[in-house]
Design a protein around this motif. Structure first.
Motif, PDB file in Angstrom:
ATOM      1  N   LEU A 430      -5.119   0.408 -25.732  1.00  0.00           N
ATOM      2  CA  LEU A 430      -3.729   0.053 -25.443  1.00  0.00           C
ATOM      3  C   LEU A 430      -3.662  -1.089 -24.431  1.00  0.00           C
ATOM      4  O   LEU A 430      -2.809  -1.990 -24.544  1.00  0.00           O
ATOM      5  CB  LEU A 430      -2.978   1.273 -24.918  1.00  0.00           C
ATOM      6  N   GLU A 431      -4.557  -1.061 -23.422  1.00  0.00           N
ATOM      7  CA  GLU A 431      -4.568  -2.171 -22.457  1.00  0.00           C
ATOM      8  C   GLU A 431      -4.948  -3.481 -23.134  1.00  0.00           C
ATOM      9  O   GLU A 431      -4.356  -4.533 -22.833  1.00  0.00           O
ATOM     10  CB  GLU A 431      -5.547  -1.843 -21.324  1.00  0.00           C
ATOM     11  N   CYS A 432      -5.932  -3.425 -24.032  1.00  0.00           N
ATOM     12  CA  CYS A 432      -6.305  -4.643 -24.769  1.00  0.00           C
ATOM     13  C   CYS A 432      -5.152  -5.141 -25.621  1.00  0.00           C
ATOM     14  O   CYS A 432      -4.908  -6.362 -25.729  1.00  0.00           O
ATOM     15  CB  CYS A 432      -7.526  -4.368 -25.636  1.00  0.00           C
ATOM     16  N   LYS A 433      -4.430  -4.209 -26.240  1.00  0.00           N
ATOM     17  CA  LYS A 433      -3.282  -4.599 -27.071  1.00  0.00           C
ATOM     18  C   LYS A 433      -2.191  -5.237 -26.206  1.00  0.00           C
ATOM     19  O   LYS A 433      -1.596  -6.258 -26.592  1.00  0.00           O
ATOM     20  CB  LYS A 433      -2.746  -3.357 -27.783  1.00  0.00           C
ATOM     21  N   LEU A 434      -1.940  -4.647 -25.042  1.00  0.00           N
ATOM     22  CA  LEU A 434      -0.935  -5.216 -24.144  1.00  0.00           C
ATOM     23  C   LEU A 434      -1.358  -6.598 -23.660  1.00  0.00           C
ATOM     24  O   LEU A 434      -0.532  -7.520 -23.591  1.00  0.00           O
ATOM     25  CB  LEU A 434      -0.716  -4.272 -22.956  1.00  0.00           C
ATOM     26  N   GLN A 435      -2.641  -6.743 -23.327  1.00  0.00           N
ATOM     27  CA  GLN A 435      -3.120  -8.042 -22.881  1.00  0.00           C
ATOM     28  C   GLN A 435      -3.023  -9.075 -24.005  1.00  0.00           C
ATOM     29  O   GLN A 435      -2.685 -10.245 -23.772  1.00  0.00           O
ATOM     30  CB  GLN A 435      -4.562  -7.930 -22.387  1.00  0.00           C
ATOM     31  N   LEU A 436      -3.304  -8.650 -25.236  1.00  0.00           N
ATOM     32  CA  LEU A 436      -3.180  -9.547 -26.382  1.00  0.00           C
ATOM     33  C   LEU A 436      -1.743 -10.021 -26.548  1.00  0.00           C
ATOM     34  O   LEU A 436      -1.486 -11.213 -26.789  1.00  0.00           O
ATOM     35  CB  LEU A 436      -3.657  -8.844 -27.645  1.00  0.00           C
ATOM     36  N   HIS A 437      -0.791  -9.104 -26.408  1.00  0.00           N
ATOM     37  CA  HIS A 437       0.616  -9.484 -26.535  1.00  0.00           C
ATOM     38  C   HIS A 437       1.024 -10.464 -25.445  1.00  0.00           C
ATOM     39  O   HIS A 437       1.744 -11.438 -25.700  1.00  0.00           O
ATOM     40  CB  HIS A 437       1.490  -8.233 -26.485  1.00  0.00           C
ATOM     41  N   ASP A 438       0.590 -10.160 -24.200  1.00  0.00           N
ATOM     42  CA  ASP A 438       0.932 -11.082 -23.115  1.00  0.00           C
ATOM     43  C   ASP A 438       0.303 -12.453 -23.341  1.00  0.00           C
ATOM     44  O   ASP A 438       0.906 -13.491 -23.031  1.00  0.00           O
ATOM     45  CB  ASP A 438       0.462 -10.505 -21.780  1.00  0.00           C
ATOM     46  N   THR A 439      -0.909 -12.473 -23.869  1.00  0.00           N
ATOM     47  CA  THR A 439      -1.568 -13.756 -24.152  1.00  0.00           C
ATOM     48  C   THR A 439      -0.801 -14.536 -25.212  1.00  0.00           C
ATOM     49  O   THR A 439      -0.638 -15.770 -25.115  1.00  0.00           O
ATOM     50  CB  THR A 439      -3.013 -13.509 -24.615  1.00  0.00           C
ATOM     51  N   ARG A 440      -0.333 -13.838 -26.249  1.00  0.00           N
ATOM     52  CA  ARG A 440       0.471 -14.513 -27.282  1.00  0.00           C
ATOM     53  C   ARG A 440       1.752 -15.081 -26.698  1.00  0.00           C
ATOM     54  O   ARG A 440       2.201 -16.173 -27.090  1.00  0.00           O
ATOM     55  CB  ARG A 440       0.786 -13.534 -28.399  1.00  0.00           C
TER      56      ARG A 440
END
Length: 604
Positions: A430-440
């Motif tokens: 979930l943290e990786c997914k959140l970081q991916l969204h913030d990066t996008r």
């Protein structure tokens, strides 16, 4: 009957649709009657010798129980009492359209109308007594009838019910039919052992239960205190041997009852493997009749409601509590070594099943939290426009849902290594997914020529972990223990150790995530940031011990060992020891006034 009839009973009052205003004496049966039940136009009597007789007329339901005549027609009328094909009967009960009999061997017989399943043998009429075969392997000790519903209480405290189920009078956990044709075990009563059934006003059932520790309340042998053995008195070896044999017998009986109860708890049982066919047959042959003891499967644990798993956990807790009480009772009795061995094996078996149920609950909660991703509405939005702001709004909407999912997963308390690793892995995903969204989001800002920072998404994850440490309140944990009135046996050291362990468990979770550097660390972020986070967590673990010691002193508690729950920081232990030396008896209030209630901050 060949013998002359003797006076049996007086009869007056109202029953069914009939009324007798003055007592009249009935002289029908040649031997004393123990019990009588009345139909509309017939009588059924139970003699002191255990036989059952009937007389009168019943053309509707066949409750006379006399079978058929030579022509195959039901016998529906007899003026003189006729014996039924029953013996050694100890009780009879009558419903609206059927009769039930119980023998001294624990067998149940029924006859009469069965169109609502009240006979327990199908839905057809029975013109003579028929044994309820589903209860053949049960030792029934009581029968009860409410209109067209029948109940039976087994010697192990299990209750079975069958017949008409209007308003769920049978007390079933799940109501599927208006009636049950065969006995069904009442699983909702499994948590306590039922000792007696009672009917109130002909329509309300009452089940009296026995407390798990009531049998051991008296202590000693047969409720009598055991005389202590002194050094100047030689123990009687024969008495000890017979005491041990008697305790062994009682332990085996109780363990057998508990084991039958355990087999009826579906969840927590070992899964069947292909090469376990023979063992399955052996287990099935040892299970009591009418029990819902089918082996659980992985699919069952994946689909069953979590509430049912929690109920199974409570039932297993009750069994452990009862067995431990019995073990404590026999702990110092001479000659009970084998008793303690059997009880310890049973306790271990139940604890293993309870651990399996707890693991299943943890896994199900994690799986249920993960399934909520299907409910995120933003994933289903399809927008083919090239508007960066619209894309950002969609990503933020999904990010909010994922953050809520992450917060939910963090509150789940695993009970074993596998569940804990699953929880940590899900948190990392979930943290990786959140970081991916913030990066996008940052990339969309850059594409739109707006200010952006590629390091910001990774820093936000670190900030979330930091906030998790900062928001964990030790004082709230202490107040929670006080509110729940958790019993630590008056041992303040155990209380302190529990609080330290509970608080450190939250911190250790973040430290364990930090160890998975290939996943939890970002190459754009300087390693110093992660070092500071890790040092903060370690320092908080030391601070936890310090604050909890101060809390005990503030509350006027007596701490015999200043090192309880402490880390190996020698300076911190010495500082706390000096603080305790200054807090002499009667001065705890002064320390409390100076220090004040502990807060979840790092002391400087």
């Amino acid at each position: 009957m060949s013998a002359a009839a003797q006076p049996n009973f007086y009869l007056w009052g109202s029953w069914k649709s009939r009324t007798i205003t003055q007592p009249f004496l009935t002289k029908k049966v040649a031997e004393p009657l123990k019990k009588v039940v009345l139909g509309e136009t017939f009588v059924i009597g139970l003699t002191e010798g255990g036989s059952v007789v009937s007389w009168g007329k019943d053309t509707k339901n066949g409750c006379l129980g006399l079978g058929v005549d030579d022509t195959g027609q039901p016998i529906t009328s007899k003026d003189a009492p006729q014996p039924l094909k029953l013996s050694e009967v100890i009780d009879i009960q009558m419903g609206t359209e059927h009769v039930v009999a119980l023998t001294q061997h624990g067998e149940v017989y029924t006859w009469g109308n069965g169109d609502k399943g009240q006979l327990g043998t199908g839905n057809e009429k029975a013109y003579e007594p028929k044994k309820v075969k589903e209860l053949e392997r049960q030792q029934i000790q009581q029968i009860v009838v409410v209109k067209n519903s029948t109940f039976a209480l087994a010697s192990n405290g299990t209750v079975f019910a069958w017949g008409h189920n209007k308003d769920n009078i049978l007390g079933l956990e799940s109501v599927k039919n208006n009636f049950e044709e065969i006995p069904v075990k009442l699983t909702l009563l499994s948590e306590m052992r039922v000792r007696k059934l009672e009917i109130f006003e002909g329509r309300t059932m009452i089940a009296h239960v026995k407390a798990p520790d009531s049998e051991a309340a008296g202590g000693g042998i047969f409720g009598m205190p055991v005389e202590p053995i002194t050094m100047d008195k030689e123990p009687d070896e024969e008495v000890e041997i017979f005491r041990g044999i008697d305790e062994m017998r009682k332990a085996m009986e109780k363990t057998q009852e508990w084991w039958n109860h355990l087999l009826n708890i579906k969840h927590g049982q070992p899964y069947d493997l292909p090469h376990d066919v023979n063992m399955t047959l052996v287990n099935s042959s040892s299970q009591p009749a009418g029990s819902n003891s089918a082996q659980g499967t992985v699919q069952d644990d994946l689909t069953v409601k979590v509430d049912q798993l929690h109920r199974a956990e409570r039932h297993l807790d009750a069994l452990v509590h009862a067995a431990v009480k019995e073990l404590q009772r026999t702990q110092r009795m001479p000659g009970t070594r084998n008793v303690r061995f059997i009880l310890c094996m049973f306790i271990d078996e139940v604890r293993l099943r309870r651990e399996k149920v707890q693991r299943t609950i943890s896994a199900r909660m994690l799986v249920d939290a993960k399934k909520k991703s299907h409910e995120i509405s933003a994933y289903s939005v399809v927008d083919f426009s090239e508007n960066a702001n619209e894309e950002i709004r969609k990503i933020i909407a999904v990010t909010k849902e994922l953050q809520q999912m992450l917060d939910t997963v963090k509150t789940i308390q695993p009970v074993d290594v596998m569940s804990n690793e699953l929880k940590i892995t899900l948190i990392e995903c979930l943290e990786c997914k959140l970081q991916l969204h913030d990066t996008r989001v940052e990339l969309l800002k850059a594409a739109d020529a707006k200010p952006c920072d590629p390091m910001l998404p990774a820093l936000r994850i670190i900030k979330d972990r930091w906030d998790s440490l900062k928001h964990f309140s030790l004082y709230a944990l202490y107040l929670e223990c006080e509110q729940k009135k958790l019993d630590f046996g008056g041992n303040d050291d155990e209380h302190l150790a529990y609080l330290v362990k509970a608080s450190n468990a939250q911190i250790d979770q973040i430290l364990q995530i930090d160890k998975d550097r290939i996943i939890s660390h970002d190459t754009l972020v300087p390693g110093l940031c992660y070092d500071l986070l890790r040092e903060n967590a370690e320092l908080r673990k030391m601070t936890n011990s310090y604050q909890l010691h101060v809390l005990m002193l503030y509350q006027g508690k007596n701490i015999s060992d200043a090192s309880v729950g402490m880390t190996q920081d020698r300076d911190l232990q010495e500082t706390l020891g000096a603080l305790q030396d200054q807090a002499l008896p009667g001065e705890h209030t002064g320390v409390g006034a100076r220090v004040g209630p502990p807060v979840d901050t790092i002391p400087t």
